[in-house]
Design a protein around this motif. Structure first.
Motif: not given
Lengths: 353, 275
Positions: A38-44, A155-163, A258-259, A270-280
């Motif tokens: 869910a880290q990506g969600g928190f970036v968002l 699951g939390l990541l997807y919820v945040i991406k909708q909220v 994120g900032t 709202t695609n900002l969370d994709l940065i996480v996939f390069l952080a992996f």
């Protein structure tokens, strides 16, 4: 030469963002043994909260960033408590609060009284279940169930991406940072202010983190917990506190990443969370459980990615496709893993057969 | 301090375990009605073979059972007069209970100094932590010499000192020691016996779990013997030292001087299998 230096500078700025995100991953992994998807969600969330405070409310940008780090940390801790600890009292209190708020609000009460009354009832429910729990003696020094927790974070990541879009919309937004498109020219180099500040703020945050980790009581407790859960508990170190601090740190650095990622030329999307996939790959490169490795891994990945972007057209490699820079990152990761399977600084695990 | 059992029994016990039953994973019954008391200022020893349930008893006291999916299903544990069956470990440490776990369990990646600071996690005031630190250093000067070195590189004896020092950083009223002599040379065992006596003389009660019966009984005010989840014998240290069975099975000395271990074994084997 200039081109190389420019590529390195931009790469380091990019890598700095990866570094703080990876530090968030590593801190949670060390404390709890789970990977927080869910880290990506928190970036968002962090980016949009900064936007909200600085643009909508018109506060000073740096103050907004600080506030956003605190808010995101708080959200991260609450999510951890409710979703990962599964402690009855939080769930009951939260449920009572939400249900009562909905009942009152949609039956014509004003916003403020509905929130106040339901909050009161929720707190009472929290207190009562807390008494019951203490009597039964549950919810103490419990470790998190690894697999289940990881699924919950996904699951939390997807919820945040909708909220997040449902609150702030899908449109590209301007973060309201004071850097904008400003640049400083040194020799032939173009140093964008956003990138300079990214590096500066990241270094500050990382220095603060390492100081806490090294010198403070909670830092020692976190390292002790990472090394031996049970022995740490036996010293009176509370796992709850360690978990909460880990998630708090992860939330704060996610807000920072994120900032900075949404500032400057880049807009807030709202695609900002994709940065996480390069952080992996950066995390795997550095070794899962080493904060120092996280920083180095992040920088390496950032530089590799950016240099690919710079030299791909120059060396007639365009046939590899647009966005190949995101592939080279994984290639580098694979090569490093072939030589050092546990990452650059990871703990080498010895299993007795 | 080293009073006979009769006198201490009248005093209020600092730790009192009444008839507890401990079950792991909801099915494995490990302790079957164990009662044990430690009075203020006492050294109490708990003897027993491997698997008798000694470590489980300590876990029941310190609240670490949950880490191992165990729970107390019957009976009460009270520390300082308060029922602590369901207390979490950090609260127990704050109220004055510290333990040295079996196998030392020091934080090998941290420095010696950081290990001690981890032990003082529950101590709020800086002054109290410094005082505890000085006490530990006066007890184990070698820890001050090696303050900056990584704990994993210490020798076995030094690691055990660190483990005890770490527990003492919380300034406990009661110290639980789980096999401090494990893996130590006989000379070092003597040294640790004296250290435990010193700690006790400074006003900390001690519950000592040991396999080294000679060492443990020689400093114990009172002692308990455990076998498959039950307390089978209790008495003062001197009483148990003189007891024939204890001499035979824990001290290795029979009535007619030293007996061959093989004889003991065949005797037991015959007895167990023929009926």
């Amino acid at each position: 030469m200039n081109q190389l230096l420019q590529g390195l500078f931009d790469g380091v700025a990019l890598g700095a963002q990866y570094s703080v995100i990876v530090v968030g991953f590593v801190v949670i992994y060390r404390a709890t043994g789970i990977i927080n998807f869910a880290q990506g969600g928190f970036v968002l969330i962090g980016a949009y909260v900064t936007y909200n405070i600085s643009q909508t409310w018109g506060w000073n940008f740096y103050l907004a960033l600080l506030m956003s780090m605190l808010v995101t940390a708080a959200i991260s801790i609450v999510m951890q408590r409710i979703l990962l600890q599964w402690v009855l009292r939080e769930v009951v209190g939260m449920a009572l609060w939400l249900v009562l708020w909905a009942l009152l609000y949609f039956n014509g009460w004003g916003h403020a009284p509905a929130v106040a009354v339901s909050l009161l009832v929720g707190l009472v429910g929290f207190g009562v279940t807390r008494r019951i729990e203490q009597h039964r003696g549950s919810g103490q020094a419990r470790e998190l169930p690894i697999f289940g927790s990881i699924m919950v974070t996904i699951g939390l990541l997807y919820v945040i991406k909708q909220v997040v879009p449902s609150i702030w919309g899908f449109a590209e937004l301007n973060m309201g940072d004071p850097w904008g498109l400003n640049v400083t020219r040194v020799g032939g180099l173009v140093l964008s202010h956003a990138k300079l500040w990214t590096i500066g703020l990241t270094v500050t945050a990382l220095v603060a983190f390492f100081a806490v980790n090294r010198y403070t009581k909670i830092g020692v407790a976190m390292r002790a917990t990472h090394f031996d859960h049970e022995a740490a508990v036996a010293q009176g170190i509370s796992l709850k506190v360690v978990f909460a601090v880990a998630f708090g740190i992860a939330g704060a650095v996610a807000a920072l990443a994120g900032t900075t990622a949404g500032a400057g030329i880049a807009q807030l999307t709202t695609n900002l969370d994709l940065i996480v996939f390069l952080a992996f790959p950066a995390m795997i490169l550095g070794g899962f459980d080493s904060p120092g490795g996280a920083v180095l891994g992040g920088i390496i990945i950032g530089v590799v990615q950016n240099l690919t972007k710079v030299y791909q057209p120059e060396w007639d490699l365009n046939w590899l496709g647009v966005g190949f820079d995101r592939v080279t990152v994984y290639i580098v990761m694979l090569i490093v893993l072939m030589i050092r399977p546990y990452g650059l600084f990871g703990t080498r695990e010895v299993h007795r057969v | 301090m080293n009073q006979p059992a009769v006198a201490t029994e009248a005093a209020d016990p600092i730790l009192s375990i009444q008839n507890i039953e401990v079950v792991y994973n909801d099915v494995i019954l490990v302790l079957r009605g164990v009662s044990l008391e430690v009075a203020e200022g006492e050294i109490v020893t708990l003897l027993g073979a491997n698997g008798a349930g000694k470590t489980t008893l300590l876990r029941a006291v310190t609240g670490l059972l949950e880490v191992h999916r165990g729970s107390i299903t019957k009976g009460t544990v009270s520390f300082l007069g308060r029922r602590t069956n369901f207390d979490d470990p950090s609260r127990l440490v704050r109220s004055g209970l510290a333990q040295v776990m079996e196998g030392r369990r020091i934080f090998a990646e941290l420095s010696v100094e950081e290990n001690l600071r981890a032990g003082a996690y529950t101590v709020r005031s800086r002054q109290a932590a410094n005082e505890a630190h000085e006490r530990v250093i006066s007890l184990f000067p070698v820890l001050a010499e090696r303050a900056r070195s990584t704990a994993g590189y210490l020798s076995g004896g030094e690691q055990q000192m660190l483990a005890i020092g770490r527990a003492l950083m919380a300034s406990p009223r009661l110290l639980l020691l789980d096999e401090p002599s494990l893996g130590l040379a006989p000379l070092l065992v003597q040294q640790f016996r004296d250290i435990i006596r010193d700690i006790n003389a400074q006003g900390t009660s001690v519950l000592l779990v040991e396999q080294n019966a000679t060492m443990a009984l020689s400093i114990a005010d009172r002692a308990y013997v455990m076998e498959s989840g039950r307390i089978v014998r209790e008495g003062t240290g001197a009483e148990l030292m003189a007891d024939d069975d204890i001499r035979e099975f824990y001290l290795g000395v029979g009535e007619a001087g030293r007996r061959s271990f093989r004889d003991v074994k065949t005797y037991r084997r015959r007895k167990r299998w023929s009926t």
